[in-house]
Design a protein around this motif. Structure first.
Motif, short mmCIF file in Angstrom:
data_model
loop_
_atom_site.label_atom_id
_atom_site.label_comp_id
_atom_site.label_asym_id
_atom_site.label_seq_id
_atom_site.Cartn_x
_atom_site.Cartn_y
_atom_site.Cartn_z
N ALA A 300 57.00 -43.87 37.40
CA ALA A 300 56.53 -44.19 38.75
C ALA A 300 56.17 -45.67 38.87
O ALA A 300 56.34 -46.28 39.93
N THR A 301 55.66 -46.26 37.76
CA THR A 301 55.24 -47.67 37.77
C THR A 301 55.72 -48.32 36.48
O THR A 301 54.98 -48.40 35.49
N ALA A 333 46.39 -53.38 31.53
CA ALA A 333 47.67 -53.47 32.24
C ALA A 333 47.63 -54.57 33.30
O ALA A 333 46.56 -54.97 33.77
N ARG A 334 48.82 -55.01 33.69
CA ARG A 334 48.92 -56.03 34.73
C ARG A 334 49.30 -55.43 36.07
O ARG A 334 49.46 -56.15 37.05
N VAL A 338 49.83 -45.21 39.62
CA VAL A 338 50.21 -44.55 40.86
C VAL A 338 49.02 -43.86 41.52
O VAL A 338 49.02 -43.61 42.72
N SER A 339 47.97 -43.53 40.76
CA SER A 339 46.77 -42.91 41.33
C SER A 339 45.55 -43.38 40.55
O SER A 339 45.68 -44.03 39.50
N TYR A 340 44.36 -43.08 41.07
CA TYR A 340 43.15 -43.49 40.36
C TYR A 340 43.04 -42.75 39.02
O TYR A 340 42.65 -43.34 38.01
N ASN A 341 43.37 -41.46 39.01
CA ASN A 341 43.36 -40.71 37.76
C ASN A 341 44.46 -41.24 36.84
O ASN A 341 45.55 -41.59 37.31
#
Length: 666
Positions: A300-301, A333-334, A338-341
């Motif tokens: 996703a990222t 990470a830079r 995709v979500s807070y969790n």
């Protein structure tokens, strides 16, 4: 059953072996019959001769297990023919008849008829369900006593002097000074025996709820000890000198997403300080560190670079300088996830499944994160496992998981969810929690907490180098007190592995599932024995039930998922081979009969349909998510050949068994 039976002690410094003891030695082949044959719902065999129904039941058949020296006769009262049956063979009962002044049973191996003959009723014991128990770790409680009869145990628990009387009975038994009227026949092993390493069974023959004099409830159980290979009647005493070879592995599982850089640095500093403090000493040679970083779904990222990454493996041969060089490369990470969790469960699973935990006596995972975990049904979750199932997997490997939850102000909306998840992840014996919140995400409080754990680990090494067990403060729930309690439990488990602590010897007796000094503490680890094929059936049925629940939105079908799941677990408790029935139908009105008399129940069996309705859509969804996690847990257990034990020589792979923790059932 209250007939007095003389048997050998399970674990003691004395031996009162009687002539009947040799008869109690279990034939390994006979053990398979206990669990590969189970109670069957009567209507399935309407056209064949059926076994007798259990008293007061309409759907469950009578079953028995044999006592020592049971022999088969061609007719009730006739002389026996052939050799004695293996002790603890399981039979269905097809008829009862009085002959030669005593009751006889006509028995057969299956519910479909085909009886083999008659055995005296006094050579058999009722066998009602498939739940078994193992002894829990006794690091924070007294060793459990086993009685030859029910009533002396009931009298002890109900007396005002239960604590002092229990202490006296332990002292007398261990000193070999049993009074003529003593009913104590065995005592729990001094050091916990890991059922996954030295396989044994304590099947429950009878169960009854009683009360301590304080009013606290307890189950008393009639159990039979069934070691796969019976230990000596006079076992070697635990040698605490073996502790001098004890070592500890600590793996940090660190959130390396944006906002975590200060805590990554604090973790790095903590490891550096410990290594500098003990480097070059005997302590330093016994402590090894590993570090795993985690983020989230890189599909996703992609800019996250990795979902999990192992920076350092905990290995005794790794020099401190190498560890420090490797952890210098850990940075946040830079890019945002995709979500807070985050996928903390992927990092935890990687840590649990590191290849070299067996090299260490003390086994610790320390989670450091400021976010909750992706749930089992989140499309970005890699493991699809819930925290409590990973806790069960870790506990099976004698690993303790500390959760250091950084409750930062910006994550306030996420705190409650994360706290619940990480409390499930960090459960330890008797309700002790290894979850420690860091208020306001304070760097100083975090550093202090890590130091407390580190100090406790170093203190454990000092104790073991001196050949002594660590002392546990009286119910100290601070991080230092918890670490001391966990450390002592690990030391005792280590002694059981290395000092050749034998499994419980063969016996038949009564015991309590609660500590006599503090009934809030459990003495037993409750499990359900399954064959590999039965676990696969449960997994497949659970998957089918979920698919049905997801695909069915028709009016009137809202409760189908719940009822089918309850039926599956009820069948597993009574008759694992028939759990596939729950894929197609529920037990309906028969469910109550299957539940009645079960000494222990999984979470789903303790809920009624009314409870299900009151839960609401959110909690119902959570239960479905939990079942998704269970399926992944079953997959993991199914694929671990070292977990599966043959109960007899050349047992097919599908008939090997594993004692599944009750917490792993829905």
């Amino acid at each position: 059953m209250t007939n007095k039976t003389k048997v050998a002690p399970m674990m003691s410094g004395n031996s009162r072996t009687s002539a009947s003891m040799s008869a109690l030695r279990l034939g390994v082949a006979a053990l398979a019959a206990i669990f590969l044959t189970a109670a069957t719902v009567a209507p399935a065999y309407a056209q064949e001769r059926r076994p007798l129904l259990a008293e007061g039941k309409k759907t469950i058949f009578q079953r028995v297990v044999t006592r020592p020296q049971a022999m088969v006769s061609p007719a009730a009262g006739a002389a026996p023919q052939g050799a004695a049956l293996p002790t603890f063979s399981v039979f269905y009962v097809f008829a009862r008849q009085t002959a030669s002044g005593k009751e006889w049973l006509e028995v057969g191996y299956t519910a479909r008829g085909g009886t083999i003959g008659w055995i005296p009723a006094d050579k058999a014991i009722d066998w009602k369900q498939t739940i078994v128990v193992a002894f829990g770790n006794s690091a924070e409680r007294k060793r459990t006593l086993v009685f030859d009869e029910r009533q002396p145990l009931v009298d002890l628990l109900g007396s005002e002097g239960v604590v002092s009387d229990s202490d006296r009975l332990r002292r007398e038994f261990l000193a070999g000074r049993r009074a003529s009227d003593s009913h104590v026949i065995a005592i729990e092993p001094e050091n916990v025996v890991d059922i996954n390493e030295k396989f044994y069974l304590l099947p429950i023959l009878q169960a009854e709820e009683v009360e301590f004099s304080s009013g606290f409830p307890a189950q008393i159980l009639q159990i039979a000890a069934i070691p796969l290979q019976a230990g000596p009647t006079r076992p070697n005493p635990a040698d605490n000198a073996a502790l001098r070879n004890y070592s500890v592995g600590v793996t940090f599982v660190v959130d390396t997403t944006i906002s975590m850089e200060p805590f990554i640095e604090r973790t790095r500093n903590a490891i550096r300080e410990i290594l500098n403090r003990i480097g070059g000493s005997e302590h330093g040679a016994r402590v090894s560190f590993g570090v795993i970083g985690f983020r989230s779904d890189v599909n996703a990222t992609p800019a996250l670079e990795y979902r999990t990454k192992t920076f350092v493996l905990p290995q005794r041969s790794t020099p401190a300088a190498t560890v420090l060089n490797q952890i210098a490369d850990i940075h946040q990470a830079r890019a945002s996830s995709v979500s807070y969790n985050e996928d903390s469960m992927a990092g935890i699973r990687d840590a649990i499944r590191l290849p070299n935990w067996d090299d260490f006596g003390g086994r610790y995972i320390i989670l450091v994160t400021d976010a909750g975990a992706l749930g089992p049904t989140d499309p970005h979750s890699f493991t699809r496992m819930a925290p409590r199932d990973l806790n069960t997997e870790a506990r099976d490997k004698q690993i303790a998981i500390y959760s250091l939850h950084l409750r930062s102000p910006q994550g306030r909306f996420n705190h409650d969810l994360a706290e619940k998840q990480y409390k499930d992840l960090s459960k330890w014996d008797n309700g002790r929690s290894l979850y420690f919140p860091i208020a306001e995400g304070s760097e100083q409080a975090f550093a202090s907490t890590v130091k407390s754990v580190s100090d406790a680990v170093i203190a454990q090494i000092g104790d073991t180098l001196a050949g002594r067990l660590s002392q546990v403060p009286q119910r100290d729930d601070t991080i230092a007190g918890s670490a001391a309690a966990v450390g002592r439990a690990m030391q005792m488990a280590y002694l059981a592995r290395t000092a050749n602590t034998p499994v419980p010897d063969v016996f038949l007796g009564w015991m309590s599932d609660r500590d006599t000094d503090d009934p809030r503490k459990s003495t037993l680890d409750v499990r359900m024995l399954m064959t590999k094929s039965q676990l696969a059936n449960l997994r497949d049925v659970a998957r089918a039930i979920i698919e049905s629940a997801e695909g069915s939105r028709r009016p009137g079908q809202e409760h189908e998922f719940f009822n089918r799941l309850r039926s599956a677990i009820a069948l597993m408790s009574r008759d694992p081979d028939r759990v596939v029935d729950a894929q197609f139908r529920t037990l309906g009105d028969a469910l109550g009969e299957f539940l009645e008399g079960l000494p222990y129940r999984s979470e789903i069996l303790n809920k009624s349909e009314a409870d299900w309705v009151r839960m609401g859509a959110g909690a119902q969804r959570e239960l479905i998510d939990d079942l998704t996690s269970k399926i992944e847990f079953y997959n993991g257990r199914h694929s671990k050949p070292e977990l599966w034990q043959p109960l007899y020589p050349q047992a097919p792979d599908g008939e090997k068994v594993y004692a599944v923790p009750l917490s792993a059932l829905p």
